[in-house]
Scaffold this motif. Structure first.
Motif, PDB file in Angstrom:
ATOM      1  N   LEU A  85       0.814  -1.219   0.000  1.00  0.00           N
ATOM      2  CA  LEU A  85       0.000   0.000   0.000  1.00  0.00           C
ATOM      3  C   LEU A  85       0.845   1.265   0.000  1.00  0.00           C
ATOM      4  O   LEU A  85       0.516   2.237  -0.689  1.00  0.00           O
ATOM      5  CB  LEU A  85      -0.946  -0.015   1.200  1.00  0.00           C
ATOM      6  CG  LEU A  85      -2.190   0.869   1.088  1.00  0.00           C
ATOM      7  CD1 LEU A  85      -3.100   0.377  -0.022  1.00  0.00           C
ATOM      8  CD2 LEU A  85      -2.940   0.898   2.400  1.00  0.00           C
ATOM      9  N   GLU A  86       1.942   1.275   0.737  1.00  0.00           N
ATOM     10  CA  GLU A  86       2.784   2.474   0.855  1.00  0.00           C
ATOM     11  C   GLU A  86       3.333   2.912  -0.507  1.00  0.00           C
ATOM     12  O   GLU A  86       3.509   4.098  -0.757  1.00  0.00           O
ATOM     13  CB  GLU A  86       3.933   2.194   1.833  1.00  0.00           C
ATOM     14  CG  GLU A  86       4.721   3.427   2.228  1.00  0.00           C
ATOM     15  CD  GLU A  86       3.886   4.445   2.999  1.00  0.00           C
ATOM     16  OE1 GLU A  86       4.143   5.655   2.828  1.00  0.00           O
ATOM     17  OE2 GLU A  86       2.992   4.052   3.763  1.00  0.00           O
ATOM     18  N   LYS A  89       0.609   5.118  -2.232  1.00  0.00           N
ATOM     19  CA  LYS A  89      -0.066   6.147  -1.432  1.00  0.00           C
ATOM     20  C   LYS A  89      -0.341   7.440  -2.211  1.00  0.00           C
ATOM     21  O   LYS A  89      -1.450   7.975  -2.141  1.00  0.00           O
ATOM     22  CB  LYS A  89       0.745   6.460  -0.178  1.00  0.00           C
ATOM     23  CG  LYS A  89       0.590   5.448   0.928  1.00  0.00           C
ATOM     24  CD  LYS A  89      -0.640   5.717   1.739  1.00  0.00           C
ATOM     25  CE  LYS A  89      -0.659   4.814   2.971  1.00  0.00           C
ATOM     26  NZ  LYS A  89      -1.842   5.044   3.799  1.00  0.00           N
ATOM     27  N   ASN A  93      -4.124   8.706  -2.669  1.00  0.00           N
ATOM     28  CA  ASN A  93      -4.530   9.937  -1.983  1.00  0.00           C
ATOM     29  C   ASN A  93      -4.702  11.106  -2.946  1.00  0.00           C
ATOM     30  O   ASN A  93      -4.917  12.237  -2.508  1.00  0.00           O
ATOM     31  CB  ASN A  93      -3.495  10.311  -0.916  1.00  0.00           C
ATOM     32  CG  ASN A  93      -3.467   9.318   0.223  1.00  0.00           C
ATOM     33  OD1 ASN A  93      -4.488   8.706   0.539  1.00  0.00           O
ATOM     34  ND2 ASN A  93      -2.318   9.131   0.824  1.00  0.00           N
ATOM     35  N   LYS A 115      -7.993   1.755  -2.895  1.00  0.00           N
ATOM     36  CA  LYS A 115      -8.552   2.942  -2.232  1.00  0.00           C
ATOM     37  C   LYS A 115      -9.472   2.536  -1.081  1.00  0.00           C
ATOM     38  O   LYS A 115      -9.536   3.230  -0.057  1.00  0.00           O
ATOM     39  CB  LYS A 115      -9.317   3.806  -3.240  1.00  0.00           C
ATOM     40  CG  LYS A 115      -8.432   4.784  -3.991  1.00  0.00           C
ATOM     41  CD  LYS A 115      -9.261   5.742  -4.836  1.00  0.00           C
ATOM     42  CE  LYS A 115      -8.370   6.804  -5.476  1.00  0.00           C
ATOM     43  NZ  LYS A 115      -9.158   7.761  -6.289  1.00  0.00           N
ATOM     44  N   ASN A 118      -7.093   1.743   1.724  1.00  0.00           N
ATOM     45  CA  ASN A 118      -6.422   2.960   2.177  1.00  0.00           C
ATOM     46  C   ASN A 118      -7.348   3.837   3.013  1.00  0.00           C
ATOM     47  O   ASN A 118      -6.913   4.474   3.974  1.00  0.00           O
ATOM     48  CB  ASN A 118      -5.898   3.735   0.968  1.00  0.00           C
ATOM     49  CG  ASN A 118      -5.042   4.910   1.356  1.00  0.00           C
ATOM     50  OD1 ASN A 118      -4.108   4.776   2.143  1.00  0.00           O
ATOM     51  ND2 ASN A 118      -5.336   6.073   0.796  1.00  0.00           N
TER      52      ASN A 118
END
Length: 200
Positions: A85-86, A89, A93, A115, A118
């Motif tokens: 996920l990182e 990002k 976002n 998403k 996240n």
């Protein structure tokens, strides 16, 4: 009369000292129990949030899946595809610049799945990874024969989609992190399985 008051004062002073000693002895145990209660509550809150994120992602993955994980027979392995996920990002976002968007290898459907994770994974959870697998992909490879039915992503509706979300919870007491090899942390792994819906 003065002697009586003096004796009562001495006795009260002694009892006060004894009460203070008892308080000092009980306070660390009370604080540890309070910290453990808070820590377990925080851990269960994080676990429920991660479960919800896996469920939300699987709900999207069972509907929009023609460009998710594998989109051609050459890429089908039947194993989970891992998304860190990182790494994504900025894209998730909506803060990515033009170069990051151009270099992003995710399809629009994969972005929608990630998403969901996240948006619902707590900020305190680190090293979040998402795994996606379609059971038909694995079944197709196991039953594949020369001259057999060709692989088609649309056939994924014959099976299920499994989404696993994992992350690291950081504990504040050693009880919650008991048995962990990574210090004061606990790994959270949550899985959600949905029946894949046929494409319209």
């Amino acid at each position: 009369m003065k002697k009586l008051y003096y004796r009562l004062w001495q006795r009260g002073k002694s009892e006060e000292g004894q009460s203070m000693l008892e308080f000092v002895l009980v306070l660390p145990v009370f604080m540890l129990l309070l910290a453990m209660t808070f820590d377990f509550g925080w851990f269960f809150y994080n676990q429920i949030s991660v479960e919800n994120s896996a469920r939300n992602a699987a709900r999207v993955a069972c509907v929009s899946y023609n460009h998710v994980a594998y989109d051609s027979p050459n890429n089908v392995t039947g194993d989970f595809k891992e998304y860190v996920l990182e790494t994504y990002k900025p894209v998730l976002n909506s803060t990515a610049d033009r170069e990051e968007l151009d270099n992003c290898t995710l399809s629009e459907q994969e972005i929608q799945i990630l998403k969901q994770v996240n948006a619902s994974v707590p900020k305190g959870i680190t090293d979040v990874k998402v795994y996606v697998a379609y059971s038909y992909d694995k079944q197709y490879l196991a039953e594949k024969t020369d001259g057999g039915e060709p692989y088609d992503v649309k056939d994924r509706s014959k099976g299920d989609v499994t989404v696993v979300v994992s992350g690291t919870h950081h504990a504040i007491t050693p009880i919650v992190a008991w048995g962990s090899k990574e210090g004061m942390t606990r790994q959270i792994n949550c899985k959600s399985v949905y029946k894949v819906e046929p494409m319209m």
